[in-house]
Design an enzyme around this catalytic site. Structure first.
Site, PDB file in Angstrom:
ATOM      1  N   GLU A 278       4.372  -7.180 -21.977  1.00  0.00           N
ATOM      2  CA  GLU A 278       3.433  -7.568 -20.918  1.00  0.00           C
ATOM      3  C   GLU A 278       2.061  -7.937 -21.490  1.00  0.00           C
ATOM      4  O   GLU A 278       1.029  -7.462 -21.036  1.00  0.00           O
ATOM      5  CB  GLU A 278       3.333  -6.441 -19.888  1.00  0.00           C
ATOM      6  CG  GLU A 278       4.687  -6.125 -19.264  1.00  0.00           C
ATOM      7  CD  GLU A 278       4.665  -5.088 -18.155  1.00  0.00           C
ATOM      8  OE1 GLU A 278       3.789  -4.215 -18.177  1.00  0.00           O
ATOM      9  OE2 GLU A 278       5.541  -5.173 -17.269  1.00  0.00           O
ATOM     10  N   ASP A 357      12.501  -1.016 -14.324  1.00  0.00           N
ATOM     11  CA  ASP A 357      11.165  -0.435 -14.252  1.00  0.00           C
ATOM     12  C   ASP A 357      11.007   0.506 -13.058  1.00  0.00           C
ATOM     13  O   ASP A 357      10.471   0.113 -12.026  1.00  0.00           O
ATOM     14  CB  ASP A 357      10.125  -1.568 -14.137  1.00  0.00           C
ATOM     15  CG  ASP A 357       8.718  -1.073 -14.380  1.00  0.00           C
ATOM     16  OD1 ASP A 357       8.570   0.076 -14.787  1.00  0.00           O
ATOM     17  OD2 ASP A 357       7.777  -1.857 -14.171  1.00  0.00           O
ATOM     18  N   GLU A 385       4.853   4.295  -8.192  1.00  0.00           N
ATOM     19  CA  GLU A 385       4.574   2.854  -8.175  1.00  0.00           C
ATOM     20  C   GLU A 385       5.519   2.086  -7.256  1.00  0.00           C
ATOM     21  O   GLU A 385       5.087   1.255  -6.461  1.00  0.00           O
ATOM     22  CB  GLU A 385       4.666   2.306  -9.603  1.00  0.00           C
ATOM     23  CG  GLU A 385       4.454   0.802  -9.679  1.00  0.00           C
ATOM     24  CD  GLU A 385       4.503   0.265 -11.099  1.00  0.00           C
ATOM     25  OE1 GLU A 385       4.630   1.049 -12.052  1.00  0.00           O
ATOM     26  OE2 GLU A 385       4.409  -0.975 -11.244  1.00  0.00           O
TER      27      GLU A 385
HETATM   28  C1  GCV Z   1       1.099   0.240 -17.813  1.00  0.00           C
HETATM   29  C2  GCV Z   1       5.125  -1.793 -15.146  1.00  0.00           C
HETATM   30  C3  GCV Z   1       3.842  -1.548 -14.415  1.00  0.00           C
HETATM   31  C4  GCV Z   1       2.650  -1.765 -15.335  1.00  0.00           C
HETATM   32  C5  GCV Z   1       2.809  -0.838 -16.546  1.00  0.00           C
HETATM   33  C6  GCV Z   1       4.122  -1.177 -17.234  1.00  0.00           C
HETATM   34  C7  GCV Z   1       4.408  -0.286 -18.422  1.00  0.00           C
HETATM   35  O1  GCV Z   1       5.278  -3.137 -15.436  1.00  0.00           O
HETATM   36  O2  GCV Z   1       3.775  -2.359 -13.288  1.00  0.00           O
HETATM   37  O3  GCV Z   1       1.491  -1.465 -14.615  1.00  0.00           O
HETATM   38  O4  GCV Z   1       1.726  -0.947 -17.431  1.00  0.00           O
HETATM   39  O5  GCV Z   1       5.178  -1.025 -16.317  1.00  0.00           O
HETATM   40  O6  GCV Z   1       5.189   0.645 -18.253  1.00  0.00           O
HETATM   41  O7  GCV Z   1       3.878  -0.506 -19.482  1.00  0.00           O
END
Ligand code: GCV
Length: 670
Positions: A278, A357, A385
């Protein structure tokens, strides 16, 4: 006791006053083999003092040895026995003494918290008996706190660690650490894995003093502090042109950096790294693999006894939605499986429970147990989340238990996720569980008062994976509230049913997502359908689901044959995961004879109705719960029901419009 402006969670001794009792007139704490000067023993003593004062208005005496204790006092003996396993404890009690035996200070501290827990639950002190041993060596919390005070995926206010790009240390910090130690957490990462801006400087002089102070506060309660690391630090802090893990200047930079860091922060546990994920930098930029990156850091930190926790959440987040062959679910296994056995001993891979996720339902990551020669630990998320933002009630221990009990078939016995991540399967010393934490600076720490059950539960479960979700919920409810037996049962059953209810009114049968993009609360069925994130449901007018079989993306082939066989076949696939693995026609009959589309309608109507029942049950507890807590939770339930209605109606309408098949029961669909 002084009242703090923040809740004392399950350690609110004052709240239990008058509801529990202790028939001993005077109490003396005696140490046998432990030093009174040890920092953890000092904390243990202060906790006992607080607890007896708060619970029973009793002062306790501390004697240097057994002889100096007042003859008629009831003794709490903290005794050392070197033959016991690290961090384990044994408790025996009779009418004269209660004895907590452990080989190390952490074990003694956990034993004392066990005694306090039982006292808070109304057990007589001389009836407390236990023998407990940690299932997992590493039991960690991961904060996604940023130094500007925000929290990535935080639903309980701002960070209590940071404000205006600086570290904040207060009494609240100490209380937080006490809460974590009370559930035997022994490692905490204090900053977000997305390390940017000021956080990159946590390993520089700018923050050493404050980080050091924090490491000491943590150490007082037997907890190691860890930091998340910016893989591009050699560029950002060191002005090097690259952060290539095989570049000799980069290697030297890290060697020097860790020497400096450990001089300033001798108690630091190590680092957590999110690389090539990411948008975060990593070894891929230089044509290197994940082991090259992790081992370079592992080697540099080894002289100081530190560890590198390397995340496996590595995938292509710029996928073209038209591309049906690329499958995000495959990525972790594809990148890491071939590196099995190539990581250093002080490196551990941290693997999310599912391949996508933290959805409400996912299969277990095939990487867990797919790796047999590499240290590995499980990552779960108690920050909700995708499971309701701590607005909707969603007690996650039942999900975590399913994950832990999953049979991977990586070997004949000892092959469950619990066996693997505890190190039992392959004899790993570095092993364990981590949770992305759900705390913030809200007075109640977790936004929803009831979400504290996940905070408590994760620690308890990571320490003892044999505990049931229900036992954990009961402990938490009894410590946190003053309910009578039947009322406690009602609260426990609310928690126990909550995950299934949430699942029913959100995304069906393992398909996941369908959430509002970026925010991840509330429905948006096509929100991610034409995006770059690799999170598709592939619904059309005939059916829904992703073909991950040997005829589709091949993801099902990443498991050991026993699991592949089931997942690959829609007739054998566990129904709750059907749409994760298969594209299924709306009119296909499920096991109970209902069609898929009818199942979607029914579960969404049921889920919303059951959420309303949760609220009704909560209302029935009004007379027994503090008014502020009652009202605050009511407000959360009102929001949950609005959310559940939105999910129900949007999902049902969407699939009615796609399929053109009406609800057999003729309910209102828009
Ligand atoms: C910390 C998901 C979340 C992100 C998070 C990522 C991760 O994509 O939406 O906010 O980033 O996981 O676990 O690194």
């Amino acid at each position: 006791m002084n009242k703090t402006t923040w809740s004392q969670l399950w350690l609110d001794y004052g709240k239990k006053k008058g509801h529990v009792s202790c028939d001993k007139e005077s109490i003396a704490v005696v140490l046998d083999g432990f030093s009174a000067e040890n920092r953890v023993i000092k904390s243990l003593k202060s906790e006992l003092e607080k607890a007896f004062d708060g619970l029973f208005d009793k002062k306790i005496a501390f004697a240097d040895d057994a002889k100096s204790a007042e003859e008629k006092a009831y003794r709490i003996t903290i005794a050392k026995n070197d033959s016991m396993a690290a961090e384990s404890y044994k408790i025996e009690a009779d009418s004269k003494t209660i004895k907590v035996v452990a080989s190390c200070e952490n074990g003694a501290l956990y034993g004392v918290f066990h005694v306090i827990r039982e006292l808070m639950r109304g057990t007589a002190i001389d009836a407390i008996k236990a023998e407990c041993k940690p299932s997992n060596p590493l039991r960690m919390m991961n904060h996604w706190d940023n130094m500007d005070g925000s929290i990535e995926r935080g639903y309980s206010g701002e960070s209590f660690f940071y404000e205006n790009n600086d570290i904040v240390i207060s009494d609240r910090t100490r209380d937080y650490v006490r809460f974590m130690a009370s559930v035997a957490v022994n490692g905490i990462v204090i900053n977000n894995v997305n390390v940017k801006d000021a956080a990159s400087y946590l390993i520089t002089d700018r923050f050493f003093d404050k980080v050091r102070e924090l490491t000491e506060i943590f150490a007082d309660y037997g907890i190691k502090l860890y930091l998340s690391l910016n893989f591009a630090s050699p560029i950002e802090l060191g002005n090097l042109p690259v952060c290539d893990p095989l570049d000799k200047d980069v290697i030297k930079w890290w060697d020097d950096k860790f020497a400096e860091v450990y001089k300033k922060l001798p108690l630091l546990g190590g680092f957590l790294v999110k690389a090539d994920s990411e948008g975060r930098p990593g070894p891929f930029t230089y044509g290197r693999n994940q082991a090259d990156g992790a081992n370079m850091l592992g080697k540099a930190i080894a002289p100081y006894g530190g560890i590198i926790i390397w995340r496996c959440f590595v995938y292509n987040c710029t996928q073209d939605w038209r591309d049906r062959k690329t499958d995000r679910a495959r990525a972790g296994y594809d990148y890491f499986k071939e590196l099995d056995g190539k990581f250093l001993d002080n490196v551990i891979l941290q693997i999310k429970n599912g391949p996508m996720d933290f959805q409400i339902r996912e299969p277990i990551s095939p990487l867990i147990g797919g790796l047999t020669k590499t240290n590995q630990m499980l990552e779960v998320q108690i920050a909700q989340e995708y499971t309701g933002h701590q607005i909707d009630l969603c007690y996650l221990m039942p999900m975590f238990k399913e994950v832990l009990n999953f049979k991977t078939y990586c070997q004949k016995d000892n092959d469950t996720v619990a066996d693997i991540v505890s190190g039992r399967s392959f004899g790993n010393k570095l092993a364990g569980m981590a949770a992305v934490i759900n705390t913030g600076d809200n007075a109640n720490w977790t936004g929803n008062y009831l979400a504290a059950a996940n905070l408590y539960g994760f620690g308890r479960l990571a320490y003892d994976t044999e505990l049931s979700s229900e036992e954990i919920a009961k402990e938490w409810a009894e410590m946190s509230f003053n309910l009578e037996g039947e009322e406690t049962n009602k609260l426990v059953s609310m928690l126990m049913n909550s995950r299934e209810i949430y699942e029913k009114y959100t995304s069906p049968l393992g398909i996941g997502w369908m959430v509002t993009p970026h925010e991840h609360y509330g429905p948006s069925i096509d929100g991610y359908e034409y995006s770059r994130w690799g999170t598709y449901h592939r619904a059309d007018h005939l059916g829904i689901g992703v073909d991950r079989t040997d005829k589709g993306t091949g993801y099902a082939q990443q498991y050991y044959p026993e699991n592949t066989e089931n997942y690959n076949d829609p007739d054998k696939c566990p129904e709750e995961l059907l749409l994760f693995f298969h594209h299924i026609a709306y009119d296909r009959k499920l096991k109970d004879g209902r069609t898929l589309i009818q199942y979607i309608y029914d579960s969404h109507f049921e889920g919303e109705a059951e959420a309303e029942k949760l609220f009704e049950t909560w209302k029935g507890l009004e007379a027994h719960v503090e008014p502020e807590v009652f009202a605050s939770v009511c407000h959360r339930f009102e929001m949950q029901i609005a959310n559940a209605k939105e999910w129900r109606d949007q999902v049902n309408s969407y699939f009615y419009r796609k399929s053109g098949i009406p609800d057999e029961k003729g309910r209102e669909i828009y």
